[in-house]
Each structure stands twice: as C-alpha cells, then as structure tokens.
Write an enzyme that holds these catalytic residues in place. Sequence first.
Site, PDB file in Angstrom:
ATOM      1  N   ASP B  89       0.649  -1.108   0.069  1.00 56.52           N
ATOM      2  CA  ASP B  89       0.111  -0.025  -0.049  1.00 56.52           C
ATOM      3  C   ASP B  89       0.703   1.154  -0.007  1.00 56.52           C
ATOM      4  O   ASP B  89       2.179   1.104  -0.090  1.00 56.52           O
ATOM      5  CB  ASP B  89      -1.001  -0.161   1.186  1.00 56.52           C
ATOM      6  CG  ASP B  89      -0.270   0.078   2.548  1.00 56.52           C
ATOM      7  OD1 ASP B  89       1.071   0.424   2.427  1.00 56.52           O
ATOM      8  OD2 ASP B  89      -1.094  -0.036   3.591  1.00 56.52           O
ATOM      9  N   ASP B 271      -8.468  -7.362  -0.171  1.00 58.94           N
ATOM     10  CA  ASP B 271      -7.497  -7.416   0.904  1.00 58.94           C
ATOM     11  C   ASP B 271      -8.159  -7.144   2.166  1.00 58.94           C
ATOM     12  O   ASP B 271      -9.021  -6.218   2.206  1.00 58.94           O
ATOM     13  CB  ASP B 271      -6.144  -6.624   1.001  1.00 58.94           C
ATOM     14  CG  ASP B 271      -6.426  -5.405   1.431  1.00 58.94           C
ATOM     15  OD1 ASP B 271      -6.977  -4.542   0.691  1.00 58.94           O
ATOM     16  OD2 ASP B 271      -6.220  -5.098   2.594  1.00 58.94           O
ATOM     17  N   CYS B 311      -7.231 -27.311   5.099  1.00 60.07           N
ATOM     18  CA  CYS B 311      -6.354 -26.621   5.520  1.00 60.07           C
ATOM     19  C   CYS B 311      -5.368 -27.219   6.640  1.00 60.07           C
ATOM     20  O   CYS B 311      -6.035 -28.145   7.020  1.00 60.07           O
ATOM     21  CB  CYS B 311      -7.007 -25.244   6.153  1.00 60.07           C
ATOM     22  SG  CYS B 311      -7.307 -25.889   7.737  1.00 60.07           S
ATOM     23  N   CYS B 314      -7.555 -28.152  10.056  1.00 62.21           N
ATOM     24  CA  CYS B 314      -8.440 -29.050   9.899  1.00 62.21           C
ATOM     25  C   CYS B 314      -7.994 -30.680   9.180  1.00 62.21           C
ATOM     26  O   CYS B 314      -8.567 -31.553   9.526  1.00 62.21           O
ATOM     27  CB  CYS B 314      -9.533 -28.692   9.041  1.00 62.21           C
ATOM     28  SG  CYS B 314     -10.699 -27.180   9.342  1.00 62.21           S
ATOM     29  N   HIS B 340      -6.410 -21.608   9.003  1.00 63.11           N
ATOM     30  CA  HIS B 340      -7.868 -22.141   8.498  1.00 63.11           C
ATOM     31  C   HIS B 340      -8.527 -20.807   8.022  1.00 63.11           C
ATOM     32  O   HIS B 340      -8.969 -21.008   6.644  1.00 63.11           O
ATOM     33  CB  HIS B 340      -8.627 -22.457   9.866  1.00 63.11           C
ATOM     34  CG  HIS B 340      -9.956 -22.791   9.142  1.00 63.11           C
ATOM     35  ND1 HIS B 340     -10.410 -23.853   8.476  1.00 63.11           N
ATOM     36  CD2 HIS B 340     -11.256 -21.953   9.274  1.00 63.11           C
ATOM     37  CE1 HIS B 340     -11.656 -23.627   8.383  1.00 63.11           C
ATOM     38  NE2 HIS B 340     -12.317 -22.468   8.876  1.00 63.11           N
TER      39      HIS B 340
END
Lengths: 376, 376
Positions: B89, B271, B311, B314, B340
């Site tokens: 940015d 974002d 993920c 998980c 996750h």
Amino acid sequence: MYKLIKRDGNAKRGEFHTVHGVIQTPVFMNVGTAAAIKGAVSTEDLQQIGTQVELSNTYHLHVRPGDQVVKKMGGLHKFMVWDKPILTDSGGFQVFSLAGLRKIKEEGVYFNSHVDGRKIFMGPEQSMQIQSNLASTIAMAFDECPSSVAEKEYVQRSVERTTRWLHRCKDEMARLNSLPDTINQHQMLFGINQGAIYEDIRIEHAQQIRELDLDGYAVGGLAVGESHEEMYRILDAVVPELPVDKPTYLMGVGTPANILEAVDRGVDFFDCVYPSRNGRHGHVYTNHGKLNLFNAKYELDPKPIEEGCQCPACRHYSRAYIRHLLKAKEMLGMRLCVLHNLYFYNHLMEEIRDAIEAGNYKAFKKEKLSGFENNA
Amino acid sequence: MYKLIKRDGNAKRGEFHTVHGVIQTPVFMNVGTAAAIKGAVSTEDLQQIGTQVELSNTYHLHVRPGDQVVKKMGGLHKFMVWDKPILTDSGGFQVFSLAGLRKIKEEGVYFNSHVDGRKIFMGPEQSMQIQSNLASTIAMAFDECPSSVAEKEYVQRSVERTTRWLHRCKDEMARLNSLPDTINQHQMLFGINQGAIYEDIRIEHAQQIRELDLDGYAVGGLAVGESHEEMYRILDAVVPELPVDKPTYLMGVGTPANILEAVDRGVDFFDCVYPSRNGRHGHVYTNHGKLNLFNAKYELDPKPIEEGCQCPACRHYSRAYIRHLLKAKEMLGMRLCVLHNLYFYNHLMEEIRDAIEAGNYKAFKKEKLSGFENNA
C-alpha cells in the site's frame, strides 16, 4: 524394554521399546507443557525437527483442560495428534513450585490451583490416575522435590516419604493398567531419586528404589539452584547406583554443555524448557555459542542462524529477517527461533548417539564444548 | 498485463500477468503488515494455503526495519522469502489512521512515527521511493483517504489534491523504474478512487484517473464506517467508470459476504485483516457461518473446524484441541485458526473463479450467502 546397545566409558547408547515406538537414547524430550510446545509449534512440526518424545505436564493438564476431557478425547496422543512416545511428569514439581498455599501430609499434598485458586488434593494415587487418564507412554512417580538448600534432616524425612509414595504409585499403576477402560494398559512408570545435594541420602535412596524394578529411573531435584559442579558430583555418586539396563533420566536438564557432561556420566534421558524459552526471547543455539538475534549486528546479516543447519528456519530465512520479526513482535520470529533451538537439541542428541556408537565420545564432547565456548 | 477471461453479469474472471507470476482473479491478498502474516504464519505456510498475493504495509516497513534495510537485503521478496506477487500500500492510510499529530499540505503529509514519535514527511514521491526500495510487484498511489462522514466540500478539495498527487506518483514511478539500481524496474502502479460516500465526486474522480492508463485501479475509503448498503451503492456507481480491462481492487474489504457482493459488481482484487485478526481471537469461518472456538460447546468436539476442509488445521486437529490451546493462551491455537481462515478466504476465491467461469455466479452467490447466514 530397554536394550543397552553400546557403552563408551560411562556413556550409554540404548534403545527403549514402548507401545508408541522405539526411543533411541540418549534422547532429549521436547517440552509441551499444556499439550503444545510454546512458540506455535505443532506436533506436525515436531515430526520435521527430529523429536522422538514429547513431554507434557500432568499438573497443567489436570487444571486445564482437565484430564477427564483428555480421556474423553481418547488420551493425549489422539488429543494433540502425536503417535510417538509421550512422557508425563507427576505434577509434583509444579505443585511445589507453582501452586499457592500448600500442605504436605503423608497421604499427599493439599494446594490451590494457580489458575483459579480452587483447592486440589494430589497424592500418589491421584497422580497415577491423572496420568492414566492422559494415557501417556511413560508416567513419572509422585515425589516431593526438596529445595537444594533444604536442611539435611528435612531432606531425609522427605525422601523416606517419597519412597513410601513410590510403592503406592507402583501399586496404583498396576491396578490402573488392569482396568478395562484404561486407554494405555501398558503405561510405564519411572521412579525418581531425590536427596538434594546429600550424596549419602541420594545413594541410599537409589539403592532402595532400584529394588522396585521399575521401567526407568530419574534423578530429580537437580538444576534447581545448585552449581553445575555440584550437579556433576551428585551424578558421579548416584548414577552408578541406578540400573544400567534401564533408562536413566536427568529431569529438567539443561544446557548443551550440561547434557554432554551428564551423558558422559551415564544419563540417557533429558528434558528442559531452555530451547523453547530461549527461542521465544530470540536467543538461539549454534555450535559456536548462543546468539542474541536482537543484537544490532544482525540487522543486515543474510546468513541463516547457523550455516548448514537443516531446520525449518535455517533452510529459508536470514538472521536479518528473523531479527526484524522479533523486533516487530511478530509471533513468527519466536516460532522460527523455537523450531531452530529444538532442532539444534534433537540434532545434538543424534551426534551424541553417533559418537558413542563410534566409541569416541570423550573426544567428541571435548570438541563440542570448546565450540560452545567460542560464543560467536 | 490484465487479461479478461470471462464475464458473468458484471463479475470479472481475469488473469493479471506480473514479473512475479500470474494472478488469477478474483483474488484475495493475504495481509502481512510488517513483512509477516500475524499469527506465526510464514511465507512457506502461504505456499500451502493457496495464497497468490501477499500484501505488506509501506508505512510499517518504512518505520521498521526501514525500507533501506529491505533494499539492502535485496527487496521484500528476498527478505521474506516469497517469490510470488507482493502488493504494497502507499502508506497513506496508516499515516491518516495510525500516526500522531499530522499536517496535510500540497507537498505531502508531516506526521510523527507511532513507534518512536520521530517526525516523518511523506508525499507522493517519498511513497514511490519507499515502495521502489521495497521492490513490491504492485505499488499503490499515495492518496488521502477522507473520512466517510467528512463534509462534501472537504472531500471535493481532498480528491482534487489526490488527483494531483496521482500525477506526481506516476511520474516518480516512471523515473524510479528507469534507474539502474532499482530492484524491480517493472514495478506497477495502481491509482485509487476516493470521494467518500458522494457518488458524483467518486464518478468524476474515476473518469479523471482512468485517463492516466495505470496498471490497475482501486476503490479506496470504503469499509471505514459506512453501512454495507452504502458501500454497495458506491460500487454500483463507480466500478462501471473504471476500466474493465484492468484490475479493480476494493481496498480493505471485507467479510465473505462483502466479497461475494463486490465480485458481483465487477471487483476482482481484495484484501482484509479480518481472517487473520479473527483467527487470533478464535473466530473461524465456515460455510455455515463463523464459530467462536472459545465457546464451551466445543470442549469435547472431535470434529475439525470444518468437515472436508483441506487446511493445515482441519487436516489434523479437532475443535476440542484448538479450543484448549486458545484457552491456555498457547500461540499454536492462534496459528491454527489464522491458517484455517486464510485458507477459507483463498479457497472461497477459487470457488468464485470457478462459478464465474461456469457462468453461474448469481446462483453460486445466493447459495453461499444463505449458508453463511446459518451460523452453525
């Protein structure tokens, strides 16, 4: 079952067979107090950094999430997703060092939880029951760990009680292992030698507890304030009194130099919070001494923490980047330092095993110690 | 170079070619403020959770470790070990939201560092120079982001200055890209549309900045206090005024529902700090709403956060274990939740891309939104 593969002087190279696999010794157990290694290290990470045994704390898990919760989740192995050996301590050390107001009686210890202050009672039977619920591979006996500056008379009485407690631990563990709903019916029990810095008490105690023919024996109550020389003197006196054909575990020790010296005296199990605690403070181990990554001299240093190191931090990241992360209080900085330090310890043990097998342990120790003293 | 592959209503499915590889859009950029994703997530981890673009903050890196340090280390890609695209940015947003006492002048902004209070000046040229030192793939123009409740007259004057600043940004970026010691001589520049909640100012500004033929265009100054409906209204008005054959980036947005709605209006870059910030607080996303893992009902829950999720959390760990870690303040709990959540966002974008390609985006959006509202 412990198999002594090779001796080199007093140093022991062994294999310890458990229901969760074989432990190659000498071994450094990686401390995961509350069923997790501090520094955002997962059990999946442990698989990558050469960890053989994870160590969790009975007292902490009893208080949170509760050993009943862990039992309902199928035991510690299933809970934290780790299929290799786990050792749990007895809770005794935390009861004596962390808990609030406490009263020691023949039956056990009354104390207040350090989390919410509630009253808890823990004796040998309770410690075994909690560890049975956790279903670790190896349980530790419930003992009192007297201060290294305690009066001899106090230590003598304390050790006698610890011996009586050990008999109760052994009986209770046998009973628990025979129950149908026990998760690990092959849970092993290690006894703990105490006696502060009094060699005669230590030796007499060792001779008494070796009679119980337990799965392994620990030397407890060291590295709690006495000098390194005193610790080595106690080991010189007491390790020969413990069975050579069983694991010999020096609890809570220590620096890489401590480990090299203790291995030379016949110790082959270790655990210590140093690598993870130091890592969280940006202090990292190398073969040329410890580095403090907060130091300004690493600001533009493109090198890894240690050249040639195969840990997840050194394979990718520079000292400059890790220093920036630490300064910016990014958790990733701590994580990378902890991973490096645990890898360093685990890898050191591998080198130690190789040196004993090769029969040149004394020379290896000397070379390593002189490297550490360089302090790069 | 942006290639529009497919339109489905106003939704755009594109490919954005950069020197650091191709970005498939719509894309969610993963925020790594200080050259690291908060929650102990490394760039190596990002490779495993489907991250396409990492976003870092110019202001933070200018203050610490300093963009000169990053330049000396070979630029952000080398510093943080990430070879895919990085967007930085402009620093403007942080100057206006984080920094102490500040004065806005035609030449730029005078302000005090939030770290050590030292005086800093940043204008369009400085922002470009810092971003050139960081050597990101995409630089953002230096703008003022007026409050969504600012008076119309103030917003009008602010936007006019932002347009003048944009010309200076473009000129300075061209100059920097032509210097021999510039690390990334192909650094791209995105312009930013402002105008708070005033549609007429937004539209006029969009028409002015599209004339500059930049590499992409962002809509800034939304999701800073106005309602979701106001945000969608502004997008309905302004996105059609931005070039369809360039990336359209909605800055700092947002919830999964916000993203689904904005994609439907032609936005294809996003974002937001939500997934990492929520993860650090134990709030995790699923296709059936957000879960708060601190909730007692997960104490004995053996299920992963979301069934079928691939993920790193998980694939291995239960809600019960992660809840325990969070309660015990183990950093690992935060790390698993952040991994996750970022995976969830990245995977959602993949599903969005598939739905646009299949030409059934409206139906897909409706189904997803109704799932989120379930709140499991």
